[in-house]
Scaffold this motif. Sequence first.
Motif, PDB file in Angstrom:
ATOM      1  N   ARG A  25       0.836  -1.197   0.000  1.00 20.67           N
ATOM      2  CA  ARG A  25       0.000   0.000   0.000  1.00 20.67           C
ATOM      3  C   ARG A  25       0.873   1.250   0.000  1.00 20.67           C
ATOM      4  O   ARG A  25       1.835   1.364   0.732  1.00 20.67           O
ATOM      5  N   GLN A  26       0.510   2.213  -0.830  1.00 19.64           N
ATOM      6  CA  GLN A  26       1.262   3.455  -0.978  1.00 19.64           C
ATOM      7  C   GLN A  26       0.380   4.617  -0.539  1.00 19.64           C
ATOM      8  O   GLN A  26      -0.842   4.584  -0.698  1.00 19.64           O
ATOM      9  N   ASP A  27       0.998   5.655   0.016  1.00 18.70           N
ATOM     10  CA  ASP A  27       0.247   6.834   0.418  1.00 18.70           C
ATOM     11  C   ASP A  27      -0.413   7.475  -0.800  1.00 18.70           C
ATOM     12  O   ASP A  27       0.104   7.421  -1.913  1.00 18.70           O
ATOM     13  N   LYS A  28      -1.559   8.134  -0.575  1.00 23.52           N
ATOM     14  CA  LYS A  28      -2.311   8.715  -1.686  1.00 23.52           C
ATOM     15  C   LYS A  28      -1.583   9.890  -2.323  1.00 23.52           C
ATOM     16  O   LYS A  28      -1.760  10.184  -3.490  1.00 23.52           O
ATOM     17  N   ASN A  29      -0.736  10.594  -1.529  1.00 22.59           N
ATOM     18  CA  ASN A  29      -0.022  11.735  -2.100  1.00 22.59           C
ATOM     19  C   ASN A  29       1.230  11.307  -2.871  1.00 22.59           C
ATOM     20  O   ASN A  29       1.929  12.141  -3.427  1.00 22.59           O
ATOM     21  N   LYS A  30       1.523  10.021  -2.899  1.00 21.10           N
ATOM     22  CA  LYS A  30       2.666   9.494  -3.645  1.00 21.10           C
ATOM     23  C   LYS A  30       2.177   8.712  -4.854  1.00 21.10           C
ATOM     24  O   LYS A  30       2.659   7.625  -5.150  1.00 21.10           O
ATOM     25  N   PHE A  31       1.229   9.272  -5.557  1.00 18.02           N
ATOM     26  CA  PHE A  31       0.580   8.576  -6.657  1.00 18.02           C
ATOM     27  C   PHE A  31       1.576   8.192  -7.732  1.00 18.02           C
ATOM     28  O   PHE A  31       2.420   8.973  -8.148  1.00 18.02           O
ATOM     29  N   ASN A  32       1.491   6.968  -8.192  1.00 20.99           N
ATOM     30  CA  ASN A  32       2.273   6.416  -9.304  1.00 20.99           C
ATOM     31  C   ASN A  32       3.764   6.321  -8.998  1.00 20.99           C
ATOM     32  O   ASN A  32       4.577   6.236  -9.911  1.00 20.99           O
ATOM     33  N   ASN A  33       4.166   6.378  -7.730  1.00 20.03           N
ATOM     34  CA  ASN A  33       5.549   6.103  -7.358  1.00 20.03           C
ATOM     35  C   ASN A  33       5.697   4.620  -7.066  1.00 20.03           C
ATOM     36  O   ASN A  33       4.773   3.972  -6.584  1.00 20.03           O
ATOM     37  N   LYS A  34       6.875   4.111  -7.319  1.00 19.19           N
ATOM     38  CA  LYS A  34       7.123   2.697  -7.078  1.00 19.19           C
ATOM     39  C   LYS A  34       7.618   2.493  -5.659  1.00 19.19           C
ATOM     40  O   LYS A  34       8.461   3.238  -5.176  1.00 19.19           O
ATOM     41  N   LYS A  35       7.112   1.482  -4.994  1.00 16.52           N
ATOM     42  CA  LYS A  35       7.554   1.120  -3.648  1.00 16.52           C
ATOM     43  C   LYS A  35       8.349  -0.179  -3.785  1.00 16.52           C
ATOM     44  O   LYS A  35       7.781  -1.260  -3.880  1.00 16.52           O
ATOM     45  N   TYR A  36       9.663  -0.046  -3.812  1.00 20.93           N
ATOM     46  CA  TYR A  36      10.527  -1.192  -4.064  1.00 20.93           C
ATOM     47  C   TYR A  36      10.668  -2.040  -2.814  1.00 20.93           C
ATOM     48  O   TYR A  36      10.631  -1.542  -1.698  1.00 20.93           O
TER      49      TYR A  36
END
Length: 126
Positions: A25-36
């Motif tokens: 799960r990624q924060d909503k303000n980090k849209f379309n960033n990859k979480k490696y």
Amino acid sequence: KRFQVKPRRRREGKTDYRARRKMVRQDKNKFNNKKYRLVVRFTNRRVICQIMYATIRGDMVVAQASSAELGNYGVPVGHKNYAAAYCTGLLIARRVLKKFGLDEMFKGKEEIDGEDYHVEDEENDQ
């Protein structure tokens, strides 16, 4: 009501979807960033390391290294022990840095002398 069958990987006991959802799960303000994330798998004969990120289509692998490749770098046997896992992690780290163009910024240890090496000490000198 009819019985609803659980997803295949849940039935096989391979995937805990609650833990997976929390992990990717990624924060909503980090849209379309990859979480490696680093995935390490121990098989019966070797260690496999992968750098991955999750997308809607599925998990994408950025880089992969196996301890079977350590024979090319002078480690002929013992590809499943703790030291082989460490070496495989170093190998995949160098590959990812090279892929992202950061290998010149993070050189690592130039000459081997048996002393401890810490990246933080190098950053303080600059």
